[in-house]
Design an enzyme around this catalytic site. Structure first.
Site, short mmCIF file in Angstrom:
data_model
loop_
_atom_site.label_atom_id
_atom_site.label_comp_id
_atom_site.label_asym_id
_atom_site.label_seq_id
_atom_site.Cartn_x
_atom_site.Cartn_y
_atom_site.Cartn_z
N HIS A 172 0.78 -1.19 0.00
CA HIS A 172 -0.17 -0.25 0.02
C HIS A 172 0.98 1.27 -0.13
O HIS A 172 0.32 2.24 -0.25
CB HIS A 172 -1.07 0.25 1.18
CG HIS A 172 -2.11 -1.08 1.28
ND1 HIS A 172 -2.88 -1.11 0.28
CD2 HIS A 172 -2.23 -2.08 1.96
CE1 HIS A 172 -3.64 -2.22 0.23
NE2 HIS A 172 -3.16 -2.93 1.68
N ASP A 208 -2.10 -10.62 -2.41
CA ASP A 208 -2.74 -10.13 -1.19
C ASP A 208 -4.43 -9.92 -1.08
O ASP A 208 -4.76 -9.71 -2.39
CB ASP A 208 -2.02 -9.02 -0.67
CG ASP A 208 -2.62 -8.37 1.00
OD1 ASP A 208 -1.79 -8.84 1.88
OD2 ASP A 208 -3.69 -7.95 0.95
N HIS A 210 -6.00 -7.48 -0.20
CA HIS A 210 -6.22 -6.01 -0.68
C HIS A 210 -5.60 -5.62 -1.88
O HIS A 210 -4.39 -6.29 -2.08
CB HIS A 210 -5.53 -5.24 0.55
CG HIS A 210 -6.29 -5.45 1.77
ND1 HIS A 210 -5.95 -6.23 2.85
CD2 HIS A 210 -7.73 -5.10 2.39
CE1 HIS A 210 -6.37 -6.50 3.84
NE2 HIS A 210 -7.43 -5.81 3.77
N ASP A 297 -4.25 -12.93 3.60
CA ASP A 297 -5.29 -12.42 4.39
C ASP A 297 -6.50 -12.93 3.53
O ASP A 297 -7.68 -12.76 3.78
CB ASP A 297 -5.50 -10.98 4.49
CG ASP A 297 -4.60 -10.31 3.66
OD1 ASP A 297 -4.23 -10.87 2.78
OD2 ASP A 297 -4.68 -8.94 3.76
C1 OKP Z 1 -2.49 -4.23 4.71
B1 OKP Z 1 -2.35 -5.49 3.74
C2 OKP Z 1 -11.02 -3.43 7.51
C3 OKP Z 1 -10.08 -2.31 7.71
C4 OKP Z 1 -8.68 -2.73 6.88
C5 OKP Z 1 -6.47 -1.74 6.78
C6 OKP Z 1 -5.87 -3.17 5.91
C7 OKP Z 1 -4.47 -3.09 5.48
C8 OKP Z 1 -4.33 -4.37 5.08
N1 OKP Z 1 -12.11 -2.98 8.26
N2 OKP Z 1 -7.49 -2.10 7.35
O1 OKP Z 1 -2.72 -5.38 2.57
O2 OKP Z 1 -2.58 -6.77 4.27
ZN ZN Z 2 -3.82 -7.43 2.76
#
Ligand code: OKP
Ligand code: ZN
Length: 358
Positions: A172, A208, A210, A297
């Site tokens: 990120h 990932d 995200h 994740d």
């Molecule tokens: C970092 B990596 C969920 C909120 C998510 C931030 C996530 C950052 C992920 N309600 N908060 O990509 O695993």
């Molecule tokens: Zn993530």
């Protein structure tokens, strides 16, 4: 041994990750215990140690140049001193910004001076309230980049794969902002380093949960670093503002970005189908080395994810990626089910070993 078999995969690990431990974060209006915690890396290390063929090595220091090749000098200078400034301003808790300069803030006006107060500067350089900074954050982030670069050097030296146990994660973090538990973009730093070391076109595969907004932005105009991401649909998932299929790169990088958003509940078989689509796209766009942003994740029991992958799924995914024949620099990103995190990473790496053996 079959040709291409990965024996004794190099695992790069720096214990100083544990000094990054700001304690909590702010999520949707609530102060919650941090999810990106030292126990994550400890769990992964323990699981990989239990498999004696993994060779666990410390990182080599690479200095500032590989960081400066990817990140804005202002971000690097601020990160190095942010905690000091926060403490000097009298703030008792971890550094968490509360006010952010959205692009519309200065619309039709000249951009204002860069903020120099502790809270203003924090909001200027960090884009969310979840990426707290504490006393040990900068040394840990620097070490994670060195971990990633050390894994990359092993692959440059001929290893079919190497794993960097990066913590904090990186995907990120953009050229000029930190966020999403990320301060330095480990995968981007490695891809740029590999290009500079003559590896030709270097692919990035981001699995990932995200979307890796930072990695996408850094290589948006680069045809020599194609970026492929499979992730939860940003209509429902962080980081909300990127990762849609219409984002395909710009300028000389037009067509070299590919986003594959996934519905909630995506299981192993559906994930592998999407992965095949992505890997077909990536094939032929790189010259033999792929950097993997390995987030776990996507696990069915992950506390912040909603996909449905299993431990056996990770073995299959690792095998599928390695079966492309690319040499892999595998870097840890997310994964927050600490209890099963170690076995899931170990399964992915086991799968990669099998896949490379064909
Ligand atoms: C970092 B990596 C969920 C909120 C998510 C931030 C996530 C950052 C992920 N309600 N908060 O990509 O695993
Ligand atoms: Zn993530």
């Amino acid at each position: 041994m079959a040709p291409g078999t990965i024996d004794a995969m190099q695992v790069v690990h720096a214990p100083i990750h544990a000094d990054h431990d700001p304690g909590h974060e702010v999520q949707a209006g609530r102060i919650v215990p941090a999810l990106e915690i030292p126990a994550r890396a400890d769990a992964i290390l323990a699981a990989l140690r239990a498999e004696p063929r993994h060779r666990i090595v410390p990182p080599t220091p690479f200095g500032d140049a590989p960081l400066a090749a990817v990140h804005d000098p202002g971000l690097l200078a601020w990160l190095a001193r942010a905690w000091e400034g926060w403490v000097a301003a009298g703030h008792p808790g971890p550094l968490i910004p509360d006010t952010f300069p959205l692009t519309r803030y200065h619309a039709r006006m000249p951009e204002a001076e860069r903020p120099d107060g502790a809270i203003g500067a924090a909001g200027y350089w960090v884009f969310d309230t979840m990426s707290a900074i504490g006393a040990g954050t900068w040394p840990a982030a620097r070490a994670a980049a060195d971990v990633a670069l050390t894994a990359a050097e092993a692959v440059l030296a001929g290893a079919p794969a190497a794993y960097g146990l990066c913590r904090p994660p990186g995907h990120h973090a953009a050229r000029a902002m930190a966020g999403g538990y990320c301060y330095l973009n480990n995968a981007a730093i490695v891809a740029e380093h590999l290009v500079a070391r003559g590896a030709g076109r270097v692919g990035i595969l981001d699995v990932d949960y995200h979307h890796g907004n930072g990695t996408q932005q850094i290589f948006w105009e680069r045809a020599d670093v194609p970026y492929l991401s499979l992730h939860a649909d940003p209509h429902r998932a962080y980081p909300y503002f990127s990762g849609f299929p219409g984002e395909t790169g710009g300028g000389t990088g037009a067509g070299a970005t590919r986003n594959i958003p996934l519905p909630a509940g995506t299981d192993d078989d559906a994930y592998l189908d999407a992965l095949d689509t992505g890997l077909d796209w990536l094939a032929g766009r790189h010259d033999g080395i792929v950097v993997v942003s390995l987030g776990i994740d996507t696990y069915r029991a992950d506390p912040i994810g909603d996909l449905g992958l299993t431990t056996d799924g990770y073995r299959r995914i690792g095998a599928r990626v390695a079966a492309t024949g690319a040499r892999l620099v595998i870097l840890q990103e997310g994964g927050y089910h600490v209890g099963d995190l170690g076995r899931n990473v170990a399964a992915w790496l086991d799968g990669a070993e099998l896949g490379a053996a064909g």
